[in-house]
Design a protein around this motif. Structure first.
Motif, PDB file in Angstrom:
ATOM      1  N   ALA A 185       5.777  24.498 -27.823  1.00 31.83           N
ATOM      2  CA  ALA A 185       4.826  23.541 -27.602  1.00 31.83           C
ATOM      3  C   ALA A 185       3.426  24.312 -27.779  1.00 31.83           C
ATOM      4  O   ALA A 185       2.515  23.472 -28.063  1.00 31.83           O
ATOM      5  CB  ALA A 185       5.012  23.221 -25.947  1.00 31.83           C
ATOM      6  N   MET A 186       3.435  25.687 -27.855  1.00 35.24           N
ATOM      7  CA  MET A 186       1.999  26.032 -27.886  1.00 35.24           C
ATOM      8  C   MET A 186       1.728  26.030 -29.405  1.00 35.24           C
ATOM      9  O   MET A 186       0.380  25.988 -29.926  1.00 35.24           O
ATOM     10  CB  MET A 186       2.087  27.567 -27.905  1.00 35.24           C
ATOM     11  N   PHE A 235       5.531  31.793 -31.986  1.00 39.16           N
ATOM     12  CA  PHE A 235       6.664  31.220 -31.986  1.00 39.16           C
ATOM     13  C   PHE A 235       7.874  32.283 -32.287  1.00 39.16           C
ATOM     14  O   PHE A 235       9.067  32.484 -31.297  1.00 39.16           O
ATOM     15  CB  PHE A 235       6.959  29.716 -32.406  1.00 39.16           C
ATOM     16  N   PHE A 287      11.081  26.845 -25.855  1.00 40.16           N
ATOM     17  CA  PHE A 287      10.319  25.720 -25.392  1.00 40.16           C
ATOM     18  C   PHE A 287       8.762  25.963 -25.263  1.00 40.16           C
ATOM     19  O   PHE A 287       8.148  25.026 -25.913  1.00 40.16           O
ATOM     20  CB  PHE A 287      10.725  25.123 -24.256  1.00 40.16           C
ATOM     21  N   PHE A 288       8.352  27.103 -24.425  1.00 38.10           N
ATOM     22  CA  PHE A 288       6.935  27.167 -24.150  1.00 38.10           C
ATOM     23  C   PHE A 288       6.303  27.579 -25.671  1.00 38.10           C
ATOM     24  O   PHE A 288       5.061  26.612 -25.897  1.00 38.10           O
ATOM     25  CB  PHE A 288       6.598  28.392 -23.180  1.00 38.10           C
ATOM     26  N   TRP A 289       6.773  28.282 -26.391  1.00 41.19           N
ATOM     27  CA  TRP A 289       6.020  28.887 -27.524  1.00 41.19           C
ATOM     28  C   TRP A 289       6.020  27.599 -28.682  1.00 41.19           C
ATOM     29  O   TRP A 289       5.387  27.689 -29.470  1.00 41.19           O
ATOM     30  CB  TRP A 289       6.528  30.029 -28.174  1.00 41.19           C
ATOM     31  N   ARG A 293      14.984  31.632 -17.318  1.00 36.68           N
ATOM     32  CA  ARG A 293      13.546  32.030 -17.971  1.00 36.68           C
ATOM     33  C   ARG A 293      13.712  32.497 -19.618  1.00 36.68           C
ATOM     34  O   ARG A 293      12.814  31.984 -20.200  1.00 36.68           O
ATOM     35  CB  ARG A 293      13.397  33.213 -17.524  1.00 36.68           C
ATOM     36  N   ARG A 349       7.261  35.751 -30.129  1.00 34.68           N
ATOM     37  CA  ARG A 349       7.505  35.741 -28.720  1.00 34.68           C
ATOM     38  C   ARG A 349       8.389  34.765 -27.859  1.00 34.68           C
ATOM     39  O   ARG A 349       9.240  34.985 -26.901  1.00 34.68           O
ATOM     40  CB  ARG A 349       6.083  35.625 -27.948  1.00 34.68           C
ATOM     41  N   GLY A 350       8.941  33.773 -29.082  1.00 33.14           N
ATOM     42  CA  GLY A 350       9.503  32.772 -28.323  1.00 33.14           C
ATOM     43  C   GLY A 350      11.121  32.950 -28.767  1.00 33.14           C
ATOM     44  O   GLY A 350      12.255  32.638 -28.266  1.00 33.14           O
ATOM     45  N   SER A 404      13.837  29.132 -21.378  1.00 35.15           N
ATOM     46  CA  SER A 404      12.643  28.227 -21.372  1.00 35.15           C
ATOM     47  C   SER A 404      11.586  28.720 -22.375  1.00 35.15           C
ATOM     48  O   SER A 404      10.706  28.268 -22.827  1.00 35.15           O
ATOM     49  CB  SER A 404      12.108  28.194 -20.038  1.00 35.15           C
ATOM     50  N   ARG A 405      11.507  29.991 -22.596  1.00 38.97           N
ATOM     51  CA  ARG A 405      10.797  30.897 -23.479  1.00 38.97           C
ATOM     52  C   ARG A 405      10.445  30.130 -24.770  1.00 38.97           C
ATOM     53  O   ARG A 405       9.357  30.051 -25.352  1.00 38.97           O
ATOM     54  CB  ARG A 405      10.952  32.126 -23.610  1.00 38.97           C
TER      55      ARG A 405
END
Length: 173
Positions: A100-101, A164, A96-98, A90, A167-168, A93-94
């Motif tokens: 991509a956002m 990013f 990566f997600f932000w 978790r 939060r990332g 991956s945080r």
């Protein structure tokens, strides 16, 4: 805002280090390796800000820090614990997600401003035309990819980078 100072500084320093690694080390040792996944970014904001990067390897810029982060997050003391592995995945991956956002927000921002272009006053449209975002690069050393946007993409990139960093990368408050 102080919580973002460390992630912003680390990202800026790593970007400069990745560019130097690409330019002076990887580019000199392996010319074919340097162009596998490389990109250039250009930002232009109303003659106030003009930022153009040289070609940077995405493997060095993104792959190396995320691989190092993966090694840090491995639960060495409790390798058999599923809960510890779930927390590690978790946390890993945080970013990566932000990241991509950032691209999603740039795309949505460009679509929103383009869709509202007919409704906006002429003065605002003239002002918005002074903003440009361009990302170009190579994929697998063969395919040239270029994406560009205007004011909406610029706002989306700014919002995405803020999220990013906050939060990332930043530690939860």
């Amino acid at each position: 805002m102080q919580r973002l100072a460390v992630p912003f500084t680390l990202c800026a320093v790593w970007f400069m280090a990745a560019w130097a690694i690409e330019r002076f080390w990887l580019g000199a040792l392996c010319v074919g390796c340097a162009g596998v996944f490389g990109f250039e970014l250009s930002l232009n904001a109303q003659e106030l800000l003009k930022l153009t990067t040289g070609r940077v390897s995405a493997v060095v810029l993104v792959g190396v820090p995320l691989a190092a982060y993966l090694l840090v997050l491995i639960p060495y003391r409790n390798l058999a614990s599923g809960g510890h592995w779930a927390d590690a995945v978790r946390l890993w991956s945080r970013p990566f997600f932000w990241l991509a956002m950032v691209f999603v927000f740039a795309w949505v921002g460009e679509i929103a401003v383009s869709a509202m272009a007919g409704l906006l006053p002429d003065g605002f449209r003239a002002y918005a035309d002074g903003y440009r975002v361009a990302l170009s690069g190579t994929a697998l050393g063969i395919r040239e990819v270029a994406v560009s946007g205007r004011f909406g993409a610029f706002l989306g990139v700014l919002l995405g980078l803020y999220l990013f960093l906050s939060r990332g990368l930043a530690r939860p408050a």
